[in-house]
Design a protein around this motif. Structure first.
Motif, PDB file in Angstrom:
ATOM      1  N   LEU A 114     -30.288 -67.719  37.072  1.00  0.00           N
ATOM      2  CA  LEU A 114     -30.048 -69.164  37.070  1.00  0.00           C
ATOM      3  C   LEU A 114     -29.674 -69.657  35.675  1.00  0.00           C
ATOM      4  O   LEU A 114     -28.796 -70.522  35.516  1.00  0.00           O
ATOM      5  CB  LEU A 114     -31.297 -69.884  37.569  1.00  0.00           C
ATOM      6  CG  LEU A 114     -31.628 -69.702  39.061  1.00  0.00           C
ATOM      7  CD1 LEU A 114     -32.939 -70.401  39.393  1.00  0.00           C
ATOM      8  CD2 LEU A 114     -30.501 -70.256  39.931  1.00  0.00           C
ATOM      9  N   THR A 118     -26.185 -71.456  34.749  1.00  0.00           N
ATOM     10  CA  THR A 118     -26.272 -72.819  34.213  1.00  0.00           C
ATOM     11  C   THR A 118     -25.606 -72.921  32.855  1.00  0.00           C
ATOM     12  O   THR A 118     -24.905 -73.905  32.563  1.00  0.00           O
ATOM     13  CB  THR A 118     -27.753 -73.250  34.108  1.00  0.00           C
ATOM     14  OG1 THR A 118     -28.356 -73.163  35.401  1.00  0.00           O
ATOM     15  CG2 THR A 118     -27.857 -74.676  33.597  1.00  0.00           C
ATOM     16  N   ILE A 135     -24.298 -70.532  40.966  1.00  0.00           N
ATOM     17  CA  ILE A 135     -25.664 -71.062  41.032  1.00  0.00           C
ATOM     18  C   ILE A 135     -26.117 -71.177  42.477  1.00  0.00           C
ATOM     19  O   ILE A 135     -27.257 -70.801  42.837  1.00  0.00           O
ATOM     20  CB  ILE A 135     -25.745 -72.423  40.328  1.00  0.00           C
ATOM     21  CG1 ILE A 135     -25.551 -72.248  38.814  1.00  0.00           C
ATOM     22  CG2 ILE A 135     -27.085 -73.098  40.597  1.00  0.00           C
ATOM     23  CD1 ILE A 135     -25.498 -73.551  38.060  1.00  0.00           C
ATOM     24  N   GLU A 136     -25.264 -71.696  43.341  1.00  0.00           N
ATOM     25  CA  GLU A 136     -25.623 -71.847  44.753  1.00  0.00           C
ATOM     26  C   GLU A 136     -25.874 -70.495  45.405  1.00  0.00           C
ATOM     27  O   GLU A 136     -26.842 -70.322  46.165  1.00  0.00           O
ATOM     28  CB  GLU A 136     -24.503 -72.598  45.479  1.00  0.00           C
ATOM     29  CG  GLU A 136     -24.329 -74.043  45.010  1.00  0.00           C
ATOM     30  CD  GLU A 136     -23.083 -74.682  45.576  1.00  0.00           C
ATOM     31  OE1 GLU A 136     -22.325 -73.965  46.271  1.00  0.00           O
ATOM     32  OE2 GLU A 136     -22.843 -75.881  45.317  1.00  0.00           O
ATOM     33  N   TRP A 138     -26.723 -67.640  43.919  1.00  0.00           N
ATOM     34  CA  TRP A 138     -27.925 -67.011  43.389  1.00  0.00           C
ATOM     35  C   TRP A 138     -29.196 -67.680  43.936  1.00  0.00           C
ATOM     36  O   TRP A 138     -30.170 -66.995  44.253  1.00  0.00           O
ATOM     37  CB  TRP A 138     -27.900 -67.066  41.865  1.00  0.00           C
ATOM     38  CG  TRP A 138     -28.929 -66.181  41.220  1.00  0.00           C
ATOM     39  CD1 TRP A 138     -30.002 -66.565  40.493  1.00  0.00           C
ATOM     40  CD2 TRP A 138     -28.971 -64.759  41.269  1.00  0.00           C
ATOM     41  NE1 TRP A 138     -30.722 -65.478  40.072  1.00  0.00           N
ATOM     42  CE2 TRP A 138     -30.106 -64.350  40.536  1.00  0.00           C
ATOM     43  CE3 TRP A 138     -28.163 -63.788  41.862  1.00  0.00           C
ATOM     44  CZ2 TRP A 138     -30.452 -63.020  40.378  1.00  0.00           C
ATOM     45  CZ3 TRP A 138     -28.505 -62.453  41.696  1.00  0.00           C
ATOM     46  CH2 TRP A 138     -29.633 -62.082  40.971  1.00  0.00           C
ATOM     47  N   ALA A 139     -29.173 -68.995  44.059  1.00  0.00           N
ATOM     48  CA  ALA A 139     -30.330 -69.693  44.634  1.00  0.00           C
ATOM     49  C   ALA A 139     -30.536 -69.282  46.086  1.00  0.00           C
ATOM     50  O   ALA A 139     -31.679 -69.094  46.536  1.00  0.00           O
ATOM     51  CB  ALA A 139     -30.125 -71.206  44.531  1.00  0.00           C
TER      52      ALA A 139
END
Length: 374
Positions: A114, A118, A135-136, A138-139
């Motif tokens: 993250l 970021t 990011i999406e 990985w989340a």
């Protein structure tokens, strides 16, 4: 289990290859540069397929490759990375790492991913779509891995509960058995003192009986090693040891709830079974026939065979369900786990699975000390 993992990886690899080909063809048809997307996707997917060796390192390297590709694409004005194949690879890498790694490395890897995405999002000029997608993705991978981790934890807790209950039940049975032997030793020792005073010529015979009872107690104690017993658990009355008559009655009860059951027992003149072995045989037959009644409705017959070769006792339960029915509808549940735990606690071996010609086979071999008695 290993074969299932290999098949899963083969299916995953085929999916990765298909996505890579489709995206490369789509980019080429649009006149866009496809080489970076294909190369990035191929590397991340290869890492995902080889993740078994070191899941943490594979996930970290996959993140680094995707991040580097995103920077290269931004500087060269190419389509944003990660592409579709790399996205799928990152999902597998992240979810697998969070699911299997210890808590601290898993948390560190998730936070590092993250942070990397970021930082790229903040440093890149707008719109920085690739980093937002990263990011999406990985989340989503972390959430999937965490969910699977919790499911694994619940499954292990349930399995451990079955093991603990099985060990406790067997420990209780063996406790009562050893208490019986020790009581016999005490009584015979008291008798030996009287014999030594009044009939010294019979002392050797009395001492031989004490030796036999002590040997039986030691044999049972060796079997209880490694079993767990709760400190506040108090033994109740000694259970009735099931024998061949109880097995026959058990089989008759199942005739009305499933396929016809044929029972084959050893010679009645064979050495009697030790109580803990007899109880285990009864439990295996009961659990196996229950599984046949529940999961093998298409079977016509079931066979229960108990044999008593020298130094061992074997029990085999089979049915003749069609191969397709066996393959798809036979779960590997906690009943099998409990049987395996009980058999291995007694020093035996246990196997269960589909037979080559169809049906299901449960087989256990239990050691029986020479000269063991009930």
């Amino acid at each position: 289990m290993r074969r299932t993992a290999m098949v899963g990886n083969a299916v995953l690899g085929a999916g990765f290859a298909l996505v890579l080909l489709v995206m490369a063809a789509q980019y080429a048809a649009q006149g866009r540069v496809w080489a970076l997307d294909a190369a990035t996707g191929a590397v991340v997917c290869a890492l995902a397929l080889g993740r078994e060796r070191h899941r943490g390192a594979a996930a970290a390297l996959g993140l680094a490759v995707a991040g580097a590709a995103a920077l290269i694409a931004r500087e060269a004005g190419l389509p944003g990375e990660p592409g579709a194949a790399a996205v799928l690879g990152l999902l597998v890498l992240g979810g697998s790492a969070v699911r299997t790694l210890p808590w601290r490395p898993a948390a560190a890897l998730g936070a590092a991913g993250l942070a990397l995405m970021t930082a790229g999002l903040l440093a890149a000029p707008a719109p920085a779509t690739s980093f937002r997608i990263g990011i999406e993705v990985w989340a989503l991978a972390l959430a999937a891995g965490l969910g699977l981790r919790l499911l694994d934890h619940r499954r292990r807790a349930a399995a451990e509960s079955v093991r603990r209950d099985e060990r406790l039940a067997l420990a209780r049975e063996l406790h009562d058995l050893v208490a019986h032997h020790i009581t016999g030793v005490v009584v015979q020792t008291q008798a030996a003192r009287i014999v030594a005073r009044k009939r010294p010529e019979q002392l050797d015979e009395t001492l031989a009986g004490i030796e036999t009872a002590g040997a039986d107690a030691l044999s049972a104690m060796r079997r209880v090693v490694g079993l767990l017993r709760a400190a506040d658990d108090t033994p109740g009355t000694a259970p009735t040891t099931p024998g061949t008559a109880e097995l026959a009655a058990l089989v008759r009860r199942f005739d009305d709830h499933g396929p016809a059951v044929q029972l084959h027992l050893p010679d009645q003149n064979a050495t009697p079974w030790p109580p803990e072995v007899a109880t285990t045989v009864h439990r295996i037959v009961q659990e196996s026939l229950t599984n046949v009644a529940r999961h093998a409705a298409h079977a016509r017959t079931a066979q229960v065979t108990v044999a008593h070769p020298p130094g061992a006792l074997t029990v085999t339960v089979t049915d003749d369900a069609p191969p397709a029915h066996t393959r798809h509808l036979r779960p590997v549940g906690f009943g099998l786990l409990g049987m395996r735990e009980r058999v291995e606690a007694l020093g035996g071996t246990f196997t269960a699975g589909p037979a080559p010609t169809g049906g299901w086979t449960v087989h256990a071999e239990l050691p029986v000390p020479t000269g063991a008695t009930r």
